[in-house]
Scaffold this active site. Structure first.
Site, mmCIF file in Angstrom:
data_model
loop_
_atom_site.group_PDB
_atom_site.id
_atom_site.type_symbol
_atom_site.label_atom_id
_atom_site.label_comp_id
_atom_site.label_asym_id
_atom_site.label_seq_id
_atom_site.Cartn_x
_atom_site.Cartn_y
_atom_site.Cartn_z
ATOM 1 N N ARG A 185 86.854 71.462 7.134
ATOM 2 C CA ARG A 185 85.935 71.668 6.010
ATOM 3 C C ARG A 185 86.052 70.522 4.993
ATOM 4 O O ARG A 185 85.118 70.222 4.274
ATOM 5 C CB ARG A 185 86.193 73.014 5.323
ATOM 6 C CG ARG A 185 85.760 74.215 6.166
ATOM 7 C CD ARG A 185 85.696 75.490 5.350
ATOM 8 N NE ARG A 185 87.001 75.940 4.907
ATOM 9 C CZ ARG A 185 87.791 76.763 5.589
ATOM 10 N NH1 ARG A 185 87.406 77.233 6.765
ATOM 11 N NH2 ARG A 185 88.963 77.122 5.122
ATOM 12 N N ASN A 232 97.601 88.986 15.365
ATOM 13 C CA ASN A 232 98.909 89.588 15.706
ATOM 14 C C ASN A 232 99.067 90.949 15.029
ATOM 15 O O ASN A 232 99.622 91.879 15.601
ATOM 16 C CB ASN A 232 100.130 88.770 15.267
ATOM 17 C CG ASN A 232 99.850 87.363 14.888
ATOM 18 O OD1 ASN A 232 98.808 87.077 14.317
ATOM 19 N ND2 ASN A 232 100.769 86.485 15.202
ATOM 20 N N CYS A 233 98.549 91.022 13.796
ATOM 21 C CA CYS A 233 98.760 92.233 13.005
ATOM 22 C C CYS A 233 98.075 93.453 13.625
ATOM 23 O O CYS A 233 98.440 94.592 13.340
ATOM 24 C CB CYS A 233 98.265 92.024 11.579
ATOM 25 S SG CYS A 233 98.890 90.493 10.864
ATOM 26 N N ASP A 278 105.862 81.374 9.410
ATOM 27 C CA ASP A 278 107.120 82.061 9.697
ATOM 28 C C ASP A 278 108.285 81.104 9.945
ATOM 29 O O ASP A 278 109.437 81.528 9.946
ATOM 30 C CB ASP A 278 106.960 82.940 10.946
ATOM 31 C CG ASP A 278 106.052 84.138 10.706
ATOM 32 O OD1 ASP A 278 105.559 84.297 9.571
ATOM 33 O OD2 ASP A 278 105.842 84.913 11.659
ATOM 34 N N SER A 336 94.302 81.755 17.365
ATOM 35 C CA SER A 336 93.711 82.535 16.276
ATOM 36 C C SER A 336 93.466 84.007 16.628
ATOM 37 O O SER A 336 92.387 84.531 16.414
ATOM 38 C CB SER A 336 92.380 81.884 15.861
ATOM 39 O OG SER A 336 91.944 82.426 14.645
HETATM 40 C C1 FAD Z 1 102.992 92.820 15.990
HETATM 41 C C2 FAD Z 1 102.879 92.087 14.686
HETATM 42 C C3 FAD Z 1 102.313 92.721 13.597
HETATM 43 C C4 FAD Z 1 102.216 92.072 12.384
HETATM 44 N N1 FAD Z 1 101.643 92.715 11.343
HETATM 45 C C5 FAD Z 1 101.522 92.081 10.155
HETATM 46 C C6 FAD Z 1 100.877 92.705 9.070
HETATM 47 O O1 FAD Z 1 100.398 93.847 9.188
HETATM 48 N N2 FAD Z 1 100.799 92.036 7.895
HETATM 49 C C7 FAD Z 1 101.297 90.772 7.741
HETATM 50 O O2 FAD Z 1 101.195 90.200 6.660
HETATM 51 N N3 FAD Z 1 101.903 90.141 8.766
HETATM 52 C C8 FAD Z 1 102.031 90.755 9.958
HETATM 53 N N4 FAD Z 1 102.620 90.107 11.003
HETATM 54 C C9 FAD Z 1 103.198 88.765 10.783
HETATM 55 C C10 FAD Z 1 102.151 87.649 10.875
HETATM 56 O O3 FAD Z 1 101.417 87.802 12.047
HETATM 57 C C11 FAD Z 1 102.856 86.304 10.833
HETATM 58 O O4 FAD Z 1 103.549 86.196 9.626
HETATM 59 C C12 FAD Z 1 101.913 85.141 10.981
HETATM 60 O O5 FAD Z 1 101.215 85.202 12.186
HETATM 61 C C13 FAD Z 1 102.691 83.822 10.920
HETATM 62 O O6 FAD Z 1 101.853 82.750 11.174
HETATM 63 P P1 FAD Z 1 102.438 81.444 11.874
HETATM 64 O O7 FAD Z 1 101.317 80.476 12.003
HETATM 65 O O8 FAD Z 1 103.658 81.005 11.182
HETATM 66 O O9 FAD Z 1 102.914 81.933 13.316
HETATM 67 P P2 FAD Z 1 102.063 82.592 14.478
HETATM 68 O O10 FAD Z 1 100.845 83.233 13.979
HETATM 69 O O11 FAD Z 1 103.023 83.417 15.258
HETATM 70 O O12 FAD Z 1 101.630 81.352 15.362
HETATM 71 C C14 FAD Z 1 102.574 80.506 15.956
HETATM 72 C C15 FAD Z 1 101.999 79.992 17.264
HETATM 73 O O13 FAD Z 1 102.659 78.798 17.596
HETATM 74 C C16 FAD Z 1 102.801 78.718 18.998
HETATM 75 N N5 FAD Z 1 103.870 77.763 19.281
HETATM 76 C C17 FAD Z 1 105.184 77.883 18.959
HETATM 77 N N6 FAD Z 1 105.849 76.772 19.346
HETATM 78 C C18 FAD Z 1 104.953 75.955 19.908
HETATM 79 C C19 FAD Z 1 105.047 74.668 20.508
HETATM 80 N N7 FAD Z 1 106.192 74.021 20.549
HETATM 81 N N8 FAD Z 1 103.931 74.113 20.998
HETATM 82 C C20 FAD Z 1 102.745 74.771 20.932
HETATM 83 N N9 FAD Z 1 102.596 75.995 20.387
HETATM 84 C C21 FAD Z 1 103.686 76.559 19.879
HETATM 85 C C22 FAD Z 1 103.131 80.137 19.389
HETATM 86 O O14 FAD Z 1 102.827 80.375 20.732
HETATM 87 C C23 FAD Z 1 102.261 80.947 18.435
HETATM 88 O O15 FAD Z 1 101.054 81.322 19.039
HETATM 89 C C24 FAD Z 1 102.716 90.732 12.254
HETATM 90 C C25 FAD Z 1 103.281 90.092 13.345
HETATM 91 C C26 FAD Z 1 103.365 90.752 14.566
HETATM 92 C C27 FAD Z 1 103.975 90.031 15.726
#
Ligand code: FAD
Length: 549
Positions: A21, A41-42, A282, A38
């Site tokens: 954007r 997860n939640c 995370d 995308s």
């Molecule tokens: C079951 C569940 C329920 C949840 N419910 C809630 C909720 O209700 N409310 C809330 O606020 N939060 C919730 N969360 C937490 C929330 O989903 C996470 O805090 C958020 O997704 C974090 O975003 P992120 O980008 O850090 O990681 P993610 O969204 O986990 O994305 C990380 C991605 O990076 C990829 N990856 C990792 N290493 C590599 C690599 N070396 N090369 C390529 N790809 C890679 C992984 O495969 C993954 O897909 C929940 C999580 C889960 C699992």
């Protein structure tokens, strides 16, 4: 400018969209080691039970959809296996073929998330019925297992947000569910007395709770979970949900700074120790907005906000991440549970001076049908009134109150200011004095020295020391349970029965059902020169907090 993103879900995808954007020229490459980008997860726990029926509803964006909308170069099934900072390249590995190749970057964004902790539990490798829940393949595996096996009993190890959500959804499928947790309570952000309300709900809904007990080992290929206290729990299926650990391997191997909590260290602009590498979500450690200390809050809001900060910073837009407070909400059957900021346990650990107050109010005008009680707790500095945090357990509208308090905290309002919040009101939605206003009034009474109070968890100790407990509920209410050796004088008779009270210098601990009549009675007594303390939260909270599981 070429920007490479590692991780294509919450943080990664959000950063990619904002970057586009802001610039039509940038070359944006997003690597995701799994198939899906995308996704929600939640929503995963709710797909297991079928509450979210259609699997496609979990796919917020597809690879093709996102590529065409945002002109991105998305490489799914491709894992980034190393970072070469001196050359400004990453090495990517195609998961299906094993092919390795190098990709250069001007700016690199790490959003690899956190993975479920899987401890080396003896018997785990022989068990074929143990699952974690992080992504869509995990969800598919759980659902396939449920379809192809006669699962009657399920054990969820870990009573955090994900564990409790999964337990509820398995229960909705008619399974016999047990939650095991090493701690004395589920949902760690809640303080114990509120967690007990949740325990009560879980038990009422038929979930078995084994608290203060960890898993020792699995027997019988995972069909028996043996706890540290020696209990044997028969189980057709096990979900491991004991927490997550930040994905720091890439960052660590690239010699980026890792913090004491084992998260990637970042600045307020989400920059790592390398000026061309950002990290978010995370995987990172950030400043706690209330304590100022490092914290890890693996929730979706921080990941999304941080993604915008990163994209803005790359394109020179002034923005910064001001810290996390852990504002969160979770559904436990018909309960809504929400929290923000620091809880009492943490305040004690940090040796911060604090006061707390509980109120129980209806979510809307009591005369409008279906009013439901909500329990709120506010934690604040005992002299300045700075708000440290709040928790709520109840039904509709709990999250609204916690969100209002979270907003007040971000705006640096104090507990005093909560009384001045002019909040929307009509009978179906609230009250002319909103529960948040009431929390403010209750806190002010303490801050200004109008009321002294004790907590429900202090009561048994007071009783054992022979303290005078004055129960101001009606005799009818008392019939359903009371504190041992308490004296019952209904509030409306209090002024005419003062002769039944001890001398004016003896402390009198006043009890009612939820703390409101207790507060009124405490004020009456103190105005008459007695030394009265309100039992904060009243008999309902006392009973829940002291319930044996
Ligand atoms: C079951 C569940 C329920 C949840 N419910 C809630 C909720 O209700 N409310 C809330 O606020 N939060 C919730 N969360 C937490 C929330 O989903 C996470 O805090 C958020 O997704 C974090 O975003 P992120 O980008 O850090 O990681 P993610 O969204 O986990 O994305 C990380 C991605 O990076 C990829 N990856 C990792 N290493 C590599 C690599 N070396 N090369 C390529 N790809 C890679 C992984 O495969 C993954 O897909 C929940 C999580 C889960 C699992």
């Amino acid at each position: 400018m070429k920007i490479v993103i590692v991780g294509g879900v919450a943080g990664g995808a959000s950063a990619a969209a904002r970057l586009r954007r802001l610039s039509e020229e940038a070359h944006i490459v997003m690597f995701e080691k799994d198939e899906y980008i995308s996704f929600a997860n939640c929503g995963l726990p709710y797909h297991i039970s079928g509450v979210i029926e259609d699997r496609n509803d979990l796919l917020v964006q597809t690879k093709e959809g996102m590529e065409s909308r945002f002109n991105l170069d998305i490489r799914n099934f491709t894992e980034v296996v190393s970072i070469h900072r001196e050359k400004k390249t990453v090495v990517a590995k195609e998961v299906k073929t094993g092919r390795l190749y190098e990709e250069s970057y001007d700016k690199l964004i790490l959003s690899p998330g956190a993975s479920p902790i899987v401890p080396p539990i003896p018997g785990l490798s022989e068990a074929k019925n143990v699952f974690v829940l992080r992504n869509i393949p995990n969800t598919d595996a759980i659902m396939d297992f449920l379809k192809t096996n006669d699962v009657k009993k399920a054990t969820v190890i870990g009573g955090g947000f994900i564990g409790v959500e999964v337990a509820e959804n398995l229960k909705e499928l008619g399974k016999d569910v047990t939650i095991i947790d090493m701690a004395a309570q589920v949902l760690a952000p809640l303080d114990y007395e509120f967690a007990q309300l949740v325990h009560k709900k879980l038990i009422r809904k038929g979930i078995k709770l084994k608290l203060n007990d960890g898993v020792s080992h699995f027997e019988n290929e995972g069909h028996t979970v043996v706890t540290q206290s020696g209990q044997h729990i028969e189980s057709d299926m096990i979900i491991l949900a004991i927490g997550v650990s930040s994905e720091i391997k890439l960052a660590k191997e690239a010699d980026l700074k890792i913090g004491a909590l084992r998260g990637i260290e970042v600045s307020e602009h989400m920059l790592t120790s390398d000026p061309d590498i950002y990290a978010l979500g995370d995987a990172v450690e950030v400043k706690h907005r209330v304590s100022g200390l490092s914290t890890k809050i693996p929730l979706a809001w921080p990941a999304n906000r941080q993604a915008i900060v990163v994209a803005n910073h790359i394109f020179g837009i002034k923005d910064s991440y001001k810290g996390s407070m852990g504002t969160a909400v979770v559904k436990v059957f018909d309960y809504t549970i929400a929290t923000t900021g620091l809880n009492e346990k943490t305040l004690k650990q940090l040796s911060l001076p604090y006061q707390s107050v509980h109120v129980q109010r209806n979510n809307h005008a009591s005369y409008y049908p279906n009013a439901k009680e909500m329990n709120l707790k506010l934690l604040f500095h005992p002299t300045t009134g700075e708000i440290y945090g709040a928790q709520g357990v109840g039904y509709e509208g709990v999250e609204k109150r916690i969100d209002v308090i979270a907003t007040a905290m971000i705006g640096k309002l104090t507990a005093h200011d909560l009384v001045d919040l002019e909040l929307s009101y009509a009978p179906p939605f609230g009250s002319a004095k909103d529960p948040v206003n009431i929390l403010g009034y209750a806190a002010r009474n303490i801050l200004e020295g109008h009321v002294q109070k004790v907590d429900v968890l202090q009561v048994n100790d007071l009783v054992s020391k022979g303290a005078f407990i004055l129960d101001v509920r009606t005799p009818e209410e008392v019939k359903y349970g009371s504190i041992p050796n308490s004296t019952n004088i209904e509030i409306d008779q209090l002024r005419s029965r003062l002769n039944e009270l001890p001398s004016k210098d003896t402390p009198i601990y006043v009890l009612c059902r939820v703390g409101h009549r207790g507060y009124v009675a405490t004020m009456i007594l103190n105005n008459l020169g007695y030394n009265a303390f309100n039992i904060d939260g009243g008999y309902d909270l006392y009973k829940a907090a002291t319930m044996k599981i």
